[in-house]
Design a protein around this motif. Structure first.
Motif, PDB file in Angstrom:
ATOM      1  N   UNK A 184       0.819  -1.217   0.000  1.00  0.00           N
ATOM      2  CA  UNK A 184       0.000   0.000   0.000  1.00  0.00           C
ATOM      3  C   UNK A 184       0.851   1.265   0.000  1.00  0.00           C
ATOM      4  N   UNK A 185       2.044   1.190   0.579  1.00  0.00           N
ATOM      5  CA  UNK A 185       2.940   2.350   0.563  1.00  0.00           C
ATOM      6  C   UNK A 185       3.421   2.675  -0.849  1.00  0.00           C
ATOM      7  N   UNK A 186       3.446   1.663  -1.727  1.00  0.00           N
ATOM      8  CA  UNK A 186       3.884   1.879  -3.110  1.00  0.00           C
ATOM      9  C   UNK A 186       2.753   2.284  -4.037  1.00  0.00           C
ATOM     10  N   UNK A 187       1.538   2.200  -3.560  1.00  0.00           N
ATOM     11  CA  UNK A 187       0.367   2.459  -4.400  1.00  0.00           C
ATOM     12  C   UNK A 187      -0.276   3.795  -4.052  1.00  0.00           C
ATOM     13  N   UNK A 188      -0.973   4.403  -5.018  1.00  0.00           N
ATOM     14  CA  UNK A 188      -1.674   5.655  -4.718  1.00  0.00           C
ATOM     15  C   UNK A 188      -2.725   5.452  -3.615  1.00  0.00           C
ATOM     16  N   UNK A 189      -3.122   6.513  -2.944  1.00  0.00           N
ATOM     17  CA  UNK A 189      -4.134   6.416  -1.896  1.00  0.00           C
ATOM     18  C   UNK A 189      -5.437   5.788  -2.411  1.00  0.00           C
ATOM     19  N   UNK A 190      -6.051   5.001  -1.565  1.00  0.00           N
ATOM     20  CA  UNK A 190      -7.334   4.392  -1.900  1.00  0.00           C
ATOM     21  C   UNK A 190      -7.264   2.909  -2.206  1.00  0.00           C
ATOM     22  N   UNK A 191      -6.072   2.379  -2.435  1.00  0.00           N
ATOM     23  CA  UNK A 191      -5.951   0.957  -2.741  1.00  0.00           C
ATOM     24  C   UNK A 191      -6.286   0.080  -1.538  1.00  0.00           C
ATOM     25  N   UNK A 192      -6.186   0.625  -0.336  1.00  0.00           N
ATOM     26  CA  UNK A 192      -6.528  -0.164   0.847  1.00  0.00           C
ATOM     27  C   UNK A 192      -7.944  -0.714   0.733  1.00  0.00           C
ATOM     28  N   UNK A 193      -8.848   0.054   0.147  1.00  0.00           N
ATOM     29  CA  UNK A 193     -10.227  -0.410  -0.027  1.00  0.00           C
ATOM     30  C   UNK A 193     -10.300  -1.523  -1.063  1.00  0.00           C
ATOM     31  N   UNK A 194      -9.501  -1.425  -2.131  1.00  0.00           N
ATOM     32  CA  UNK A 194      -9.497  -2.477  -3.153  1.00  0.00           C
ATOM     33  C   UNK A 194      -8.983  -3.795  -2.580  1.00  0.00           C
ATOM     34  N   UNK A 195      -8.044  -3.708  -1.643  1.00  0.00           N
ATOM     35  CA  UNK A 195      -7.496  -4.899  -1.003  1.00  0.00           C
ATOM     36  C   UNK A 195      -8.393  -5.410   0.130  1.00  0.00           C
ATOM     37  N   UNK A 196      -9.461  -4.669   0.418  1.00  0.00           N
ATOM     38  CA  UNK A 196     -10.338  -5.062   1.511  1.00  0.00           C
ATOM     39  C   UNK A 196      -9.712  -4.818   2.867  1.00  0.00           C
ATOM     40  N   UNK A 197      -8.788  -3.846   2.934  1.00  0.00           N
ATOM     41  CA  UNK A 197      -8.056  -3.558   4.170  1.00  0.00           C
ATOM     42  C   UNK A 197      -8.158  -2.073   4.519  1.00  0.00           C
ATOM     43  N   UNK A 198      -9.348  -1.539   4.712  1.00  0.00           N
ATOM     44  CA  UNK A 198      -9.445  -0.090   4.975  1.00  0.00           C
ATOM     45  C   UNK A 198      -8.839   0.346   6.297  1.00  0.00           C
ATOM     46  N   UNK A 199      -8.501  -0.614   7.139  1.00  0.00           N
ATOM     47  CA  UNK A 199      -7.935  -0.280   8.447  1.00  0.00           C
ATOM     48  C   UNK A 199      -6.424  -0.106   8.432  1.00  0.00           C
ATOM     49  N   UNK A 200      -5.764  -0.474   7.330  1.00  0.00           N
ATOM     50  CA  UNK A 200      -4.305  -0.369   7.292  1.00  0.00           C
ATOM     51  C   UNK A 200      -3.903   1.074   6.996  1.00  0.00           C
ATOM     52  N   UNK A 201      -3.050   1.641   7.832  1.00  0.00           N
ATOM     53  CA  UNK A 201      -2.597   3.013   7.579  1.00  0.00           C
ATOM     54  C   UNK A 201      -1.638   3.062   6.410  1.00  0.00           C
ATOM     55  N   UNK A 202      -1.580   4.207   5.757  1.00  0.00           N
ATOM     56  CA  UNK A 202      -0.616   4.413   4.664  1.00  0.00           C
ATOM     57  C   UNK A 202       0.666   4.939   5.236  1.00  0.00           C
TER      58      UNK A 202
END
Length: 132
Positions: free
Chosen positions: A114-132
């Motif tokens: 997620x650190x390598x990806x633009x903001x918002x990918x956490x939702x695509x991965x089903x992980x909205x709780x992971x901080x960037x």
């Protein structure tokens, strides 16, 4: 530890509610090829080591990305690569594949991705709780 092919595919098929393993495999191939274009270095290599070998090869030999895609553009690109897909069905495909990918990766590696990806990918991965 590398996730076995059948286990990975079964999980994608279940999460995506696909009628056949072929549909699940098609979605996984496209989504992982697009994801591979956005990950670099040891993060991409570490993820490849946890995926079934066929999908690892796809991840390590990705489609070429000229710029990082926002989550919305990632979904649109997925729709463009899957015959007959709409943005809505592609979003479903992306969610099914990336959530299984995140499970295979584990929380630490998923956070690094997620650190390598633009903001918002956490939702695509089903992980909205992971901080960037």
């Amino acid at each position: 530890m590398r996730l076995p092919w059948q286990t990975f595919l079964d999980r994608v098929q279940e999460r995506g509610a696909y009628d056949t393993p072929h549909e699940a495999e098609r979605a996984a191939r496209v989504v992982l090829a697009l994801l591979g274009a956005h990950l670099v270095g040891d993060v991409r290599a570490a993820l490849a080591a946890r995926l079934p070998e066929t999908f690892a090869v796809i991840l390590l030999n990705p489609l070429q990305a000229t710029e990082p895609l926002s989550p919305e553009r990632f979904v649109r690109a997925t729709a463009a690569w899957i015959e007959g897909a709409s943005e809505r069905t592609a979003a479903w495909d992306v969610g099914a594949v990336l959530s299984v990918t995140a499970d295979a990766a584990g929380e630490d590696l998923t956070a690094r991705m997620l650190l390598q990806l633009p903001p918002g990918y956490d939702l695509l991965f089903g992980r909205p709780h992971l901080p960037r």
